[in-house]
Design a protein around this motif. Structure first.
Motif, PDB file in Angstrom:
ATOM      1  N   ALA A  47      -8.062   2.841  51.508  1.00  0.00           N
ATOM      2  CA  ALA A  47      -8.678   3.990  52.486  1.00  0.00           C
ATOM      3  C   ALA A  47      -9.657   4.895  52.074  1.00  0.00           C
ATOM      4  O   ALA A  47     -10.511   5.344  52.741  1.00  0.00           O
ATOM      5  CB  ALA A  47      -7.433   4.783  53.195  1.00  0.00           C
ATOM      6  N   GLU A  48      -9.422   5.457  50.808  1.00  0.00           N
ATOM      7  CA  GLU A  48     -10.565   6.539  50.247  1.00  0.00           C
ATOM      8  C   GLU A  48     -11.891   5.720  50.167  1.00  0.00           C
ATOM      9  O   GLU A  48     -12.857   6.369  50.665  1.00  0.00           O
ATOM     10  CB  GLU A  48     -10.096   7.123  49.287  1.00  0.00           C
ATOM     11  N   VAL A  49     -11.983   4.564  49.852  1.00  0.00           N
ATOM     12  CA  VAL A  49     -13.052   3.740  49.386  1.00  0.00           C
ATOM     13  C   VAL A  49     -13.816   3.442  50.787  1.00  0.00           C
ATOM     14  O   VAL A  49     -15.154   3.513  50.977  1.00  0.00           O
ATOM     15  CB  VAL A  49     -13.007   2.586  48.764  1.00  0.00           C
ATOM     16  N   ALA A  50     -12.833   3.169  51.719  1.00  0.00           N
ATOM     17  CA  ALA A  50     -13.330   2.742  53.123  1.00  0.00           C
ATOM     18  C   ALA A  50     -14.027   3.882  53.927  1.00  0.00           C
ATOM     19  O   ALA A  50     -15.036   3.918  54.611  1.00  0.00           O
ATOM     20  CB  ALA A  50     -12.188   2.268  54.044  1.00  0.00           C
ATOM     21  N   GLY A  51     -13.617   5.149  53.885  1.00  0.00           N
ATOM     22  CA  GLY A  51     -14.027   6.480  54.312  1.00  0.00           C
ATOM     23  C   GLY A  51     -15.555   6.687  53.522  1.00  0.00           C
ATOM     24  O   GLY A  51     -16.217   7.205  54.244  1.00  0.00           O
ATOM     25  N   ALA A  52     -15.418   6.394  52.215  1.00  0.00           N
ATOM     26  CA  ALA A  52     -16.927   6.669  51.717  1.00  0.00           C
ATOM     27  C   ALA A  52     -17.810   5.867  52.241  1.00  0.00           C
ATOM     28  O   ALA A  52     -19.141   6.109  52.431  1.00  0.00           O
ATOM     29  CB  ALA A  52     -16.610   6.657  50.181  1.00  0.00           C
ATOM     30  N   LEU A  53     -17.515   4.441  52.418  1.00  0.00           N
ATOM     31  CA  LEU A  53     -18.497   3.622  52.881  1.00  0.00           C
ATOM     32  C   LEU A  53     -18.770   3.953  54.558  1.00  0.00           C
ATOM     33  O   LEU A  53     -19.971   3.842  54.654  1.00  0.00           O
ATOM     34  CB  LEU A  53     -17.795   2.071  53.131  1.00  0.00           C
ATOM     35  N   ALA A  54     -17.738   4.589  55.214  1.00  0.00           N
ATOM     36  CA  ALA A  54     -18.073   5.137  56.654  1.00  0.00           C
ATOM     37  C   ALA A  54     -19.050   6.201  56.557  1.00  0.00           C
ATOM     38  O   ALA A  54     -20.079   6.167  57.587  1.00  0.00           O
ATOM     39  CB  ALA A  54     -16.928   5.484  57.400  1.00  0.00           C
ATOM     40  N   ARG A  55     -18.904   7.014  55.796  1.00  0.00           N
ATOM     41  CA  ARG A  55     -19.861   8.205  55.451  1.00  0.00           C
ATOM     42  C   ARG A  55     -21.431   7.912  55.059  1.00  0.00           C
ATOM     43  O   ARG A  55     -22.522   8.400  55.469  1.00  0.00           O
ATOM     44  CB  ARG A  55     -19.186   8.969  54.619  1.00  0.00           C
ATOM     45  N   SER A  56     -21.525   6.541  54.519  1.00  0.00           N
ATOM     46  CA  SER A  56     -22.692   5.906  54.381  1.00  0.00           C
ATOM     47  C   SER A  56     -23.165   5.031  55.174  1.00  0.00           C
ATOM     48  O   SER A  56     -24.439   4.549  55.091  1.00  0.00           O
ATOM     49  CB  SER A  56     -22.815   5.478  52.765  1.00  0.00           C
ATOM     50  N   GLY A  57     -22.748   5.064  56.248  1.00  0.00           N
ATOM     51  CA  GLY A  57     -23.306   4.227  57.418  1.00  0.00           C
ATOM     52  C   GLY A  57     -22.577   2.913  57.807  1.00  0.00           C
ATOM     53  O   GLY A  57     -23.262   2.145  58.811  1.00  0.00           O
ATOM     54  N   TRP A  58     -21.487   2.600  57.200  1.00  0.00           N
ATOM     55  CA  TRP A  58     -20.761   1.316  57.304  1.00  0.00           C
ATOM     56  C   TRP A  58     -19.927   1.190  58.429  1.00  0.00           C
ATOM     57  O   TRP A  58     -19.356   2.386  58.884  1.00  0.00           O
ATOM     58  CB  TRP A  58     -20.082   0.777  56.253  1.00  0.00           C
ATOM     59  N   GLU A  59     -19.828   0.413  59.292  1.00  0.00           N
ATOM     60  CA  GLU A  59     -18.796   0.145  60.266  1.00  0.00           C
ATOM     61  C   GLU A  59     -17.534  -0.112  59.644  1.00  0.00           C
ATOM     62  O   GLU A  59     -17.257  -0.948  58.809  1.00  0.00           O
ATOM     63  CB  GLU A  59     -19.152  -0.939  61.553  1.00  0.00           C
ATOM     64  N   VAL A  60     -16.530   0.675  59.923  1.00  0.00           N
ATOM     65  CA  VAL A  60     -15.048   0.511  59.204  1.00  0.00           C
ATOM     66  C   VAL A  60     -13.804   0.447  60.034  1.00  0.00           C
ATOM     67  O   VAL A  60     -13.909   1.231  61.403  1.00  0.00           O
ATOM     68  CB  VAL A  60     -15.106   1.768  58.308  1.00  0.00           C
ATOM     69  N   GLU A  61     -12.928  -0.529  59.909  1.00  0.00           N
ATOM     70  CA  GLU A  61     -11.740  -0.707  60.638  1.00  0.00           C
ATOM     71  C   GLU A  61     -10.622  -0.927  59.947  1.00  0.00           C
ATOM     72  O   GLU A  61     -10.556  -1.812  58.903  1.00  0.00           O
ATOM     73  CB  GLU A  61     -12.191  -1.962  61.718  1.00  0.00           C
ATOM     74  N   GLU A  62      -9.766  -0.191  60.178  1.00  0.00           N
ATOM     75  CA  GLU A  62      -8.464  -0.209  59.506  1.00  0.00           C
ATOM     76  C   GLU A  62      -7.625  -1.549  60.359  1.00  0.00           C
ATOM     77  O   GLU A  62      -7.326  -1.403  61.506  1.00  0.00           O
ATOM     78  CB  GLU A  62      -7.622   0.880  59.275  1.00  0.00           C
ATOM     79  N   LEU A  63      -7.008  -2.629  59.651  1.00  0.00           N
ATOM     80  CA  LEU A  63      -6.381  -3.331  59.927  1.00  0.00           C
ATOM     81  C   LEU A  63      -4.883  -3.340  59.674  1.00  0.00           C
ATOM     82  O   LEU A  63      -4.597  -3.391  58.367  1.00  0.00           O
ATOM     83  CB  LEU A  63      -6.965  -4.952  59.701  1.00  0.00           C
ATOM     84  N   LEU A  64      -3.875  -3.278  60.775  1.00  0.00           N
ATOM     85  CA  LEU A  64      -2.430  -3.033  60.024  1.00  0.00           C
ATOM     86  C   LEU A  64      -1.959  -4.641  59.814  1.00  0.00           C
ATOM     87  O   LEU A  64      -2.182  -5.457  60.840  1.00  0.00           O
ATOM     88  CB  LEU A  64      -1.453  -2.377  61.365  1.00  0.00           C
ATOM     89  N   LEU A  65      -1.324  -4.906  59.013  1.00  0.00           N
ATOM     90  CA  LEU A  65      -0.753  -6.111  58.704  1.00  0.00           C
ATOM     91  C   LEU A  65       0.975  -5.925  59.475  1.00  0.00           C
ATOM     92  O   LEU A  65       1.742  -5.180  58.878  1.00  0.00           O
ATOM     93  CB  LEU A  65      -0.336  -6.508  57.384  1.00  0.00           C
ATOM     94  N   MET A  66       1.380  -6.690  60.282  1.00  0.00           N
ATOM     95  CA  MET A  66       2.561  -6.407  61.090  1.00  0.00           C
ATOM     96  C   MET A  66       3.112  -8.095  60.835  1.00  0.00           C
ATOM     97  O   MET A  66       2.788  -8.982  60.943  1.00  0.00           O
ATOM     98  CB  MET A  66       2.136  -6.328  62.598  1.00  0.00           C
ATOM     99  N   ALA A  67       4.556  -7.774  60.796  1.00  0.00           N
ATOM    100  CA  ALA A  67       5.335  -8.974  60.492  1.00  0.00           C
ATOM    101  C   ALA A  67       6.779  -8.830  61.355  1.00  0.00           C
ATOM    102  O   ALA A  67       7.252  -7.792  61.754  1.00  0.00           O
ATOM    103  CB  ALA A  67       5.625  -9.216  58.983  1.00  0.00           C
ATOM    104  N   ARG A  68       7.531 -10.051  61.642  1.00  0.00           N
ATOM    105  CA  ARG A  68       8.741 -10.124  62.022  1.00  0.00           C
ATOM    106  C   ARG A  68       9.227 -11.596  61.640  1.00  0.00           C
ATOM    107  O   ARG A  68       8.437 -12.420  61.314  1.00  0.00           O
ATOM    108  CB  ARG A  68       8.794  -9.793  63.423  1.00  0.00           C
ATOM    109  N   ARG A  69      10.583 -11.625  61.896  1.00  0.00           N
ATOM    110  CA  ARG A  69      11.039 -12.930  61.948  1.00  0.00           C
ATOM    111  C   ARG A  69      10.982 -13.748  62.968  1.00  0.00           C
ATOM    112  O   ARG A  69      10.756 -13.353  64.047  1.00  0.00           O
ATOM    113  CB  ARG A  69      12.715 -12.673  61.595  1.00  0.00           C
TER     114      ARG A  69
END
Length: 218
Positions: A47-69
């Motif tokens: 997340a910290e590196v993603a934030g740094a890239l966002a501040r420099s103009g990159w489009e940033v998206e967090e993707l949750l990995l979700m699971a179930r049986r």
């Protein structure tokens, strides 16, 4: 398929600083002739590196990995497995709505985003699940099986056909197929800041981690 970020991106599984990512992504995209620079940050705590890239103009998206049986959900009766070509018109309509601003490039980009789907069949077992209304495919999703793990992807319902349980029918059949294939885990990715994550959570999926997708024009 150069317009597909999913097929053409730099994948990083261990920590790398933002400046190095920007430099290497530019080199890789330039050498490959991609119209974009796309990077997947897959290590825990990115997340910290993603934030740094966002501040420099990159489009940033967090993707949750979700699971179930795998397990029964009500409502699978309305869904069916079909040849993937039957889903193409639905995908075509959806991409054209989402990417209308591309103008004259739209036809080429949409053709590649649909055409890339056949590549998955080379490495995993893919089942395309649909729901029809009056013979027309209005909802769809994919189950991709690799060993004992299954992934749900590309779940989509036509806007005018939402609210009728079609998404539930698609997901229910995907989970049933995963169980019949001997899978002990079903996973998916959902944007951390969008409503589908809550829809999946109500259907038994739990967030077990996150990755980051970052991109910008080349």
């Amino acid at each position: 398929m150069p317009h597909s970020r999913d097929n053409n991106r730099l994948v990083l599984t261990e920590p790398v600083d933002a400046a190095t990512i920007a430099s290497v992504a530019a080199e890789v995209a330039g050498n490959a002739g991609w119209p974009h620079q796309a990077v997947a940050l897959l290590w825990p705590g990115a997340a910290e590196v993603a934030g740094a890239l966002a501040r420099s103009g990159w489009e940033v998206e967090e993707l949750l990995l979700m699971a179930r049986r795998p397990g029964a959900l009500p409502g699978a009766e309305g869904a069916a497995v079909v040849d993937q070509r039957e889903v193409h018109p639905l995908w075509d309509r959806s991409w054209r709505r989402d990417l209308a601003e591309l103008g004259e490039r739209l036809d080429d980009v949409v053709a590649q985003l649909i055409g890339r789907e056949q590549l998955n069949d080379r490495v995993v077992s893919v089942s395309d699940v649909v729901v029809r209304e009056e013979g027309r495919v209005v909802a769809a999703g994919q189950l991709r099986v690799d060993g004992a793990t299954a992934a749900v992807d590309s779940v989509l319902t036509e806007p005018d056909s939402r609210g009728r349980g079609h998404g539930d029918a698609v997901l229910a059949l995907c989970l049933d197929l995963a169980g019949r294939a001997g899978c002990d885990l079903v996973v998916l990715e959902a944007a951390a800041d969008d409503w589908p994550r809550h829809w999946y959570a109500r259907r038994g999926f739990e967030a077990i981690g996150s990755t980051w997708s970052v991109d910008r024009p080349a």
